[in-house]
Design an enzyme around this catalytic site. Structure first.
Site, PDB file in Angstrom:
ATOM      1  N   ASP A   1       0.797  -1.161  -0.183  1.00 37.16           N
ATOM      2  CA  ASP A   1      -0.007   0.210  -0.152  1.00 37.16           C
ATOM      3  C   ASP A   1       0.748   1.078   0.099  1.00 37.16           C
ATOM      4  O   ASP A   1       1.950   1.172   0.503  1.00 37.16           O
ATOM      5  CB  ASP A   1      -0.577  -0.504   1.288  1.00 37.16           C
ATOM      6  CG  ASP A   1      -2.095  -1.534   1.426  1.00 37.16           C
ATOM      7  OD1 ASP A   1      -2.140  -1.319   2.767  1.00 37.16           O
ATOM      8  OD2 ASP A   1      -1.949  -1.714   0.086  1.00 37.16           O
TER       9      ASP A   1
ATOM     10  N   ASP B   1      -4.738  10.873   1.990  1.00 35.54           N
ATOM     11  CA  ASP B   1      -4.725   9.896   2.751  1.00 35.54           C
ATOM     12  C   ASP B   1      -4.818  10.216   3.481  1.00 35.54           C
ATOM     13  O   ASP B   1      -5.258  10.375   4.983  1.00 35.54           O
ATOM     14  CB  ASP B   1      -3.914   8.282   2.513  1.00 35.54           C
ATOM     15  CG  ASP B   1      -4.550   8.040   1.594  1.00 35.54           C
ATOM     16  OD1 ASP B   1      -2.902   7.194   0.759  1.00 35.54           O
ATOM     17  OD2 ASP B   1      -5.887   7.690   1.540  1.00 35.54           O
TER      18      ASP B   1
ATOM     19  N   GLU C   1      -6.241   3.729   9.785  1.00 31.38           N
ATOM     20  CA  GLU C   1      -5.330   3.047   8.738  1.00 31.38           C
ATOM     21  C   GLU C   1      -3.828   4.158   8.382  1.00 31.38           C
ATOM     22  O   GLU C   1      -3.373   2.809   8.271  1.00 31.38           O
ATOM     23  CB  GLU C   1      -6.191   2.938   7.383  1.00 31.38           C
ATOM     24  CG  GLU C   1      -5.544   2.324   6.072  1.00 31.38           C
ATOM     25  CD  GLU C   1      -6.018   2.081   4.570  1.00 31.38           C
ATOM     26  OE1 GLU C   1      -6.222   3.066   3.929  1.00 31.38           O
ATOM     27  OE2 GLU C   1      -5.443   0.897   3.589  1.00 31.38           O
ATOM     28  N   GLU C   2      -4.423   5.784   8.495  1.00 35.66           N
ATOM     29  CA  GLU C   2      -3.136   6.307   8.162  1.00 35.66           C
ATOM     30  C   GLU C   2      -2.251   6.423  10.015  1.00 35.66           C
ATOM     31  O   GLU C   2      -1.584   7.586   9.492  1.00 35.66           O
ATOM     32  CB  GLU C   2      -3.411   7.701   7.680  1.00 35.66           C
ATOM     33  CG  GLU C   2      -4.369   7.633   5.822  1.00 35.66           C
ATOM     34  CD  GLU C   2      -3.742   6.410   5.388  1.00 35.66           C
ATOM     35  OE1 GLU C   2      -4.709   5.850   4.727  1.00 35.66           O
ATOM     36  OE2 GLU C   2      -2.649   6.303   5.820  1.00 35.66           O
TER      37      GLU C   2
ATOM     38  N   ASP D   1     -11.133   4.299   8.068  1.00 35.89           N
ATOM     39  CA  ASP D   1      -9.919   4.102   6.667  1.00 35.89           C
ATOM     40  C   ASP D   1     -10.874   5.376   6.465  1.00 35.89           C
ATOM     41  O   ASP D   1     -11.855   5.932   5.423  1.00 35.89           O
ATOM     42  CB  ASP D   1     -10.463   2.967   5.846  1.00 35.89           C
ATOM     43  CG  ASP D   1      -9.822   3.121   4.212  1.00 35.89           C
ATOM     44  OD1 ASP D   1     -10.297   2.274   3.948  1.00 35.89           O
ATOM     45  OD2 ASP D   1      -9.051   4.002   4.757  1.00 35.89           O
TER      46      ASP D   1
ATOM     47  N   LEU E   1      -9.708   7.272   4.262  1.00 38.01           N
ATOM     48  CA  LEU E   1      -9.555   7.276   1.987  1.00 38.01           C
ATOM     49  C   LEU E   1      -9.800   6.176   1.434  1.00 38.01           C
ATOM     50  O   LEU E   1      -8.597   5.365   1.521  1.00 38.01           O
ATOM     51  CB  LEU E   1      -8.515   8.150   1.804  1.00 38.01           C
ATOM     52  CG  LEU E   1      -8.713   9.269   0.078  1.00 38.01           C
ATOM     53  CD1 LEU E   1      -8.722   8.250  -0.993  1.00 38.01           C
ATOM     54  CD2 LEU E   1     -10.272   9.781   0.048  1.00 38.01           C
ATOM     55  N   ASP E   2     -10.923   5.267   1.423  1.00 38.74           N
ATOM     56  CA  ASP E   2     -10.703   4.249   1.089  1.00 38.74           C
ATOM     57  C   ASP E   2     -10.337   4.443  -0.662  1.00 38.74           C
ATOM     58  O   ASP E   2     -11.417   4.808  -1.169  1.00 38.74           O
ATOM     59  CB  ASP E   2     -11.899   3.517   0.744  1.00 38.74           C
ATOM     60  CG  ASP E   2     -12.102   2.394  -0.265  1.00 38.74           C
ATOM     61  OD1 ASP E   2     -10.886   1.391   1.148  1.00 38.74           O
ATOM     62  OD2 ASP E   2     -12.472   1.853  -0.784  1.00 38.74           O
TER      63      ASP E   2
ATOM     64  N   GLU F   1     -12.179  -1.474   7.789  1.00 40.54           N
ATOM     65  CA  GLU F   1     -13.242  -2.456   5.970  1.00 40.54           C
ATOM     66  C   GLU F   1     -13.531  -3.414   6.704  1.00 40.54           C
ATOM     67  O   GLU F   1     -15.317  -3.126   6.317  1.00 40.54           O
ATOM     68  CB  GLU F   1     -11.511  -2.288   4.926  1.00 40.54           C
ATOM     69  CG  GLU F   1     -10.652  -0.899   4.720  1.00 40.54           C
ATOM     70  CD  GLU F   1     -10.746  -1.556   4.037  1.00 40.54           C
ATOM     71  OE1 GLU F   1      -9.455  -2.475   3.800  1.00 40.54           O
ATOM     72  OE2 GLU F   1     -10.151  -1.118   2.694  1.00 40.54           O
TER      73      GLU F   1
END
Ligand code: AHG
Ligand code: MN
Ligand code: MN
Length: 346
Positions: free
Chosen positions: A63, A69, A91-92, A110, A112-113, A275
């Site tokens: 990734d 993001d 996630e970040e 999340d 920005l998916d 997610e």
């Protein structure tokens, strides 16, 4: 209670009237919605925002980290400072970040998916999960509860319309943001996944890496009317999980991102906490199912904030069929009888 066109605020006010805990959940969702309206405007500016889709780092495991993001993460983190949220698991960020330490809720996100779609002007989104901080539980522990503990979850889709699909465990509700006043209004109440849509979403380029049960299941779908399913299937793969989830909630179909034999993909690509778990609640509330191939996603207790999980979701019959193939010994799946006979003939 839910009437078409009612605003998100009115829906949440009616749902939480007289209940302090529900009012805390409502306040959190409203802050998420406000921040997503801001992010929608930033996404729409696209190339006018220098470096919007620029890669700014390596997020590990294949990734990459994009500028957007990180901007999205900052936006939601700032918004949730104003909500009864003790910590954000994003996630970040490597670790959960404390916001209002004694607050009764935590949010996994999340921000920005679908980052790989930022520069291609394809729908992207935000996925979130809201969990309670039980007595004596640390925020970190609260973020690692099984999905059954969620009090709410949702995703925002930044597409031709900006939409919020959300549940407070009272059905899966669809709110669309009016471009005129940027207010989210209920446009579809109590979504129900259609059980009959012959459409699948999988990254077909990984076929040779899939486990045999997935190869067997997909071979049957691709055999069409000549095979055990006796019907032709269509394929859609957007590459943004939120776009696939939205399509499946609106018109049905099955989604698979299995674990595969590529290094680092043993548990697939998608993340359990921010997610799979939020989506699993939305799908279940819409009469669907979500599994890792052997267990219901909502029953799985995460070990780590960023752990990956194989993910299948859609109508219960299709999810059950795939789970059955994971139980059948591979050798049986090779026999022509297996496919011709078809397991649960339609
Ligand atoms: P993210 O941008 O948050 O890392 O999510 C991307 C995910 C998911 O949205 C999508 O379904 C999947 O990656 C696509 O994976 P492939 O590029 O391997 O098809
Ligand atoms: Mn994602
Ligand atoms: Mn992401």
């Amino acid at each position: 209670m839910a009437s078409e066109q009612m605003t998100l605020a009115a829906y949440l006010e009616a749902w939480s009237a007289g209940d302090a805990s529900r009012q805390e959940v409502s306040a959190t969702i409203l802050e998420m919605a406000k921040a997503s309206a801001e992010l929608s405007a930033l996404v729409a500016e696209g190339p006018f925002v220098r470096g919007l889709a620029k890669t700014i780092g390596d997020a590990g495991g294949g990734d990459v980290k994009k500028f957007l993001d990180v901007e999205a993460h900052k936006l939601f983190k700032a918004a949730l400072q104003n909500a009864p949220v003790a910590a954000i698991g994003s996630e970040e960020a490597d670790n959960a970040e404390i916001l209002n330490e004694k607050a009764p809720l935590v949010v996994a996100i999340d921000p920005l998916d679908g980052s790989s779609n930022i520069e291609t002007n394809v729908s992207i989104g935000t996925i979130f999960s809201v969990l309670p901080v039980a007595e004596g539980m640390s925020p970190d522990e609260a973020l690692l509860q099984a999905g059954n503990a969620q009090v709410a979850s949702g995703f925002v889709l930044y597409g031709p319309q900006t939409t919020l699909v959300m549940t407070v465990r009272d059905g899966t509700q669809l709110f669309t943001m009016s471009p005129k006043d940027r207010v989210f209004r209920l446009t579809r109440a109590n979504l129900q996944i259609s059980p009959n849509k012959a459409e699948y979403a999988i990254n077909a380029s990984n076929e040779r890496h899939w486990p045999k049960p997935v190869q067997t299941y997909m071979r049957e779908l691709n055999a069409g009317t000549a095979g055990a399913r006796q019907r032709d299937f269509n394929m859609r793969w957007v590459g943004s999980l939120v776009a696939e989830a939205y399509r499946i909630l609106i018109r049905g179909g099955i989604f698979l991102y299995p674990g595969d034999s590529r290094p680092g993909y043993e548990a697939g690509r998608l993340r359990l906490v921010y997610e799979a778990i939020p989506l699993a609640l939305l799908m279940t509330e819409a009469g669907g199912a979500a599994s890792d191939g052997t267990r219901a996603i909502l029953d799985i207790k995460p070990d780590d904030l960023h752990q990956r999980i194989p993910l299948v979701f859609g109508p219960p019959d299709e999810v059950r069929r795939i789970e059955y193939y994971f139980q059948v010994p591979p050798v049986e799946q090779d026999s022509p009888l297996f496919s011709d006979r078809g397991l649960l003939r339609d």
